[in-house]
Design a protein around this motif. Structure first.
Motif, PDB file in Angstrom:
ATOM      1  N   TRP A   1      -3.081   7.020   4.446  1.00  0.00           N
ATOM      2  CA  TRP A   1      -1.769   6.772   5.033  1.00  0.00           C
ATOM      3  C   TRP A   1      -1.228   5.413   4.588  1.00  0.00           C
ATOM      4  O   TRP A   1      -0.061   5.301   4.210  1.00  0.00           O
ATOM      5  CB  TRP A   1      -1.852   6.868   6.560  1.00  0.00           C
ATOM      6  N   LEU A   2      -2.066   4.371   4.645  1.00  0.00           N
ATOM      7  CA  LEU A   2      -1.631   3.039   4.213  1.00  0.00           C
ATOM      8  C   LEU A   2      -1.161   3.066   2.760  1.00  0.00           C
ATOM      9  O   LEU A   2      -0.139   2.467   2.419  1.00  0.00           O
ATOM     10  CB  LEU A   2      -2.760   2.017   4.384  1.00  0.00           C
ATOM     11  N   ALA A   3      -1.904   3.758   1.906  1.00  0.00           N
ATOM     12  CA  ALA A   3      -1.531   3.848   0.490  1.00  0.00           C
ATOM     13  C   ALA A   3      -0.213   4.602   0.325  1.00  0.00           C
ATOM     14  O   ALA A   3       0.643   4.201  -0.478  1.00  0.00           O
ATOM     15  CB  ALA A   3      -2.640   4.525  -0.307  1.00  0.00           C
ATOM     16  N   ASP A   4      -0.016   5.667   1.082  1.00  0.00           N
ATOM     17  CA  ASP A   4       1.240   6.413   1.008  1.00  0.00           C
ATOM     18  C   ASP A   4       2.409   5.562   1.493  1.00  0.00           C
ATOM     19  O   ASP A   4       3.479   5.554   0.881  1.00  0.00           O
ATOM     20  CB  ASP A   4       1.177   7.684   1.856  1.00  0.00           C
ATOM     21  N   GLU A   5       2.202   4.849   2.584  1.00  0.00           N
ATOM     22  CA  GLU A   5       3.268   4.026   3.163  1.00  0.00           C
ATOM     23  C   GLU A   5       3.632   2.852   2.256  1.00  0.00           C
ATOM     24  O   GLU A   5       4.795   2.494   2.147  1.00  0.00           O
ATOM     25  CB  GLU A   5       2.851   3.496   4.539  1.00  0.00           C
ATOM     26  N   GLY A   6       2.635   2.235   1.648  1.00  0.00           N
ATOM     27  CA  GLY A   6       2.874   1.038   0.842  1.00  0.00           C
ATOM     28  C   GLY A   6       3.202   1.310  -0.611  1.00  0.00           C
ATOM     29  O   GLY A   6       3.651   0.422  -1.316  1.00  0.00           O
ATOM     30  N   GLY A   7       2.941   2.513  -1.068  1.00  0.00           N
ATOM     31  CA  GLY A   7       3.206   2.843  -2.464  1.00  0.00           C
ATOM     32  C   GLY A   7       2.019   2.535  -3.364  1.00  0.00           C
ATOM     33  O   GLY A   7       1.009   1.965  -2.928  1.00  0.00           O
ATOM     34  N   PHE A   8       2.151   2.896  -4.605  1.00  0.00           N
ATOM     35  CA  PHE A   8       1.052   2.815  -5.566  1.00  0.00           C
ATOM     36  C   PHE A   8       0.367   1.455  -5.598  1.00  0.00           C
ATOM     37  O   PHE A   8      -0.862   1.367  -5.623  1.00  0.00           O
ATOM     38  CB  PHE A   8       1.555   3.193  -6.965  1.00  0.00           C
ATOM     39  N   LEU A   9       1.134   0.384  -5.613  1.00  0.00           N
ATOM     40  CA  LEU A   9       0.530  -0.942  -5.741  1.00  0.00           C
ATOM     41  C   LEU A   9      -0.257  -1.374  -4.501  1.00  0.00           C
ATOM     42  O   LEU A   9      -1.057  -2.299  -4.572  1.00  0.00           O
ATOM     43  CB  LEU A   9       1.595  -1.982  -6.081  1.00  0.00           C
ATOM     44  N   SER A  10      -0.035  -0.702  -3.385  1.00  0.00           N
ATOM     45  CA  SER A  10      -0.734  -1.085  -2.148  1.00  0.00           C
ATOM     46  C   SER A  10      -2.135  -0.489  -2.039  1.00  0.00           C
ATOM     47  O   SER A  10      -2.889  -0.865  -1.153  1.00  0.00           O
ATOM     48  CB  SER A  10       0.078  -0.673  -0.923  1.00  0.00           C
ATOM     49  N   HIS A  11      -2.481   0.431  -2.933  1.00  0.00           N
ATOM     50  CA  HIS A  11      -3.827   1.016  -2.902  1.00  0.00           C
ATOM     51  C   HIS A  11      -4.834  -0.112  -3.083  1.00  0.00           C
ATOM     52  O   HIS A  11      -4.692  -0.916  -4.006  1.00  0.00           O
ATOM     53  CB  HIS A  11      -4.014   2.027  -4.037  1.00  0.00           C
ATOM     54  N   PRO A  12      -5.849  -0.182  -2.230  1.00  0.00           N
ATOM     55  CA  PRO A  12      -6.812  -1.275  -2.406  1.00  0.00           C
ATOM     56  C   PRO A  12      -7.530  -1.157  -3.751  1.00  0.00           C
ATOM     57  O   PRO A  12      -8.000  -0.092  -4.123  1.00  0.00           O
ATOM     58  CB  PRO A  12      -7.783  -1.111  -1.241  1.00  0.00           C
ATOM     59  N   ARG A  13      -7.563  -2.265  -4.459  1.00  0.00           N
ATOM     60  CA  ARG A  13      -8.239  -2.320  -5.750  1.00  0.00           C
ATOM     61  C   ARG A  13      -9.479  -3.206  -5.691  1.00  0.00           C
ATOM     62  O   ARG A  13     -10.185  -3.366  -6.670  1.00  0.00           O
ATOM     63  CB  ARG A  13      -7.286  -2.836  -6.823  1.00  0.00           C
ATOM     64  N   TRP A  14      -9.695  -3.804  -4.532  1.00  0.00           N
ATOM     65  CA  TRP A  14     -10.880  -4.629  -4.305  1.00  0.00           C
ATOM     66  C   TRP A  14     -11.017  -4.840  -2.806  1.00  0.00           C
ATOM     67  O   TRP A  14     -10.219  -4.345  -2.014  1.00  0.00           O
ATOM     68  CB  TRP A  14     -10.778  -5.957  -5.065  1.00  0.00           C
ATOM     69  N   ASN A  15     -12.010  -5.584  -2.417  1.00  0.00           N
ATOM     70  CA  ASN A  15     -12.244  -5.892  -1.007  1.00  0.00           C
ATOM     71  C   ASN A  15     -11.207  -6.900  -0.496  1.00  0.00           C
ATOM     72  O   ASN A  15     -10.683  -7.692  -1.262  1.00  0.00           O
ATOM     73  CB  ASN A  15     -13.646  -6.492  -0.840  1.00  0.00           C
ATOM     74  N   PHE A  16     -10.977  -6.859   0.785  1.00  0.00           N
ATOM     75  CA  PHE A  16     -10.113  -7.801   1.508  1.00  0.00           C
ATOM     76  C   PHE A  16      -8.620  -7.633   1.204  1.00  0.00           C
ATOM     77  O   PHE A  16      -7.880  -8.597   1.227  1.00  0.00           O
ATOM     78  CB  PHE A  16     -10.599  -9.248   1.347  1.00  0.00           C
ATOM     79  N   TYR A  17      -8.199  -6.386   0.980  1.00  0.00           N
ATOM     80  CA  TYR A  17      -6.771  -6.085   1.060  1.00  0.00           C
ATOM     81  C   TYR A  17      -6.414  -6.145   2.534  1.00  0.00           C
ATOM     82  O   TYR A  17      -7.215  -5.754   3.397  1.00  0.00           O
ATOM     83  CB  TYR A  17      -6.459  -4.686   0.505  1.00  0.00           C
ATOM     84  N   LYS A  18      -5.232  -6.648   2.821  1.00  0.00           N
ATOM     85  CA  LYS A  18      -4.804  -6.842   4.210  1.00  0.00           C
ATOM     86  C   LYS A  18      -3.514  -6.071   4.441  1.00  0.00           C
ATOM     87  O   LYS A  18      -2.567  -6.196   3.674  1.00  0.00           O
ATOM     88  CB  LYS A  18      -4.588  -8.326   4.496  1.00  0.00           C
ATOM     89  N   TYR A  19      -3.488  -5.283   5.521  1.00  0.00           N
ATOM     90  CA  TYR A  19      -2.343  -4.451   5.854  1.00  0.00           C
ATOM     91  C   TYR A  19      -1.849  -4.852   7.237  1.00  0.00           C
ATOM     92  O   TYR A  19      -2.559  -4.687   8.231  1.00  0.00           O
ATOM     93  CB  TYR A  19      -2.737  -2.972   5.842  1.00  0.00           C
TER      94      TYR A  19
END
Length: 164
Positions: free
Chosen positions: A112-130
């Motif tokens: 859901w977070l990835a869908d809401e934030g768009g492609f660039l919001s997909h976590p690519r490493w640890n410690f992504y913050k939403y």
């Protein structure tokens, strides 16, 4: 329409975390790992929890979601993770069970977070913050490079936390 408050996650210590219990409160959801170069961010997250979170009736809820998705940097058991977080950083904010946060096995909250934030919001490493606003919508997301004590991060958190 789905909001962050519609999700449930397994808790690190067993049981379940029902995000609806925090309806109307801002949320900060962070995918974490114990053996990452960004792991010291736990200290600033705990500070936010103490100052803007549990000590304030309608304050910020911080939810850590340990994941072994990136560099296998969260290899331990639930007891290992809990012990490390408490001993090393005094973490007292809620922690979910170790979960997948990317790809086809990602837990529903992170899909859901990835869908809401768009492609660039997909976590690519640890410690992504939403950062989730009081209506349960994704307000903004930050990469691991933005520390939880960075001025621009703190400004956004305070704007979200103290906006009624």
């Amino acid at each position: 329409m789905t909001t962050a408050y519609d999700f449930r996650l397994p808790a690190l210590e067993g049981g379940e975390i029902d995000l609806s219990q925090w309806k109307g409160r801002p949320l900060l959801i962070v995918n974490t790992a114990s053996e990452c170069g960004f792991t010291p961010q736990y200290e600033a997250l705990q500070y936010l929890w103490r100052t803007l979170g549990h000590s304030t009736p309608n304050g910020l809820i911080i939810l850590g979601v340990p994941s072994n998705d990136f560099g296998k940097q969260e290899p331990g058991s639930a007891d290992d993770i809990q012990g490390f977080c408490q001993r090393r950083y005094g973490v007292s904010f809620p922690l979910a069970a170790k979960s997948a946060v990317r790809g086809p096995h990602a837990i529903p909250l992170f899909r859901w977070l990835a869908d809401e934030g768009g492609f660039l919001s997909h976590p690519r490493w640890n410690f992504y913050k939403y950062l989730i606003n009081r209506e349960g919508k994704l307000q903004r997301w930050f990469t691991p490079l933005t520390r939880p004590d960075a001025p621009r991060f703190l400004e956004e958190v305070q704007r979200t936390t103290f906006k009624y």
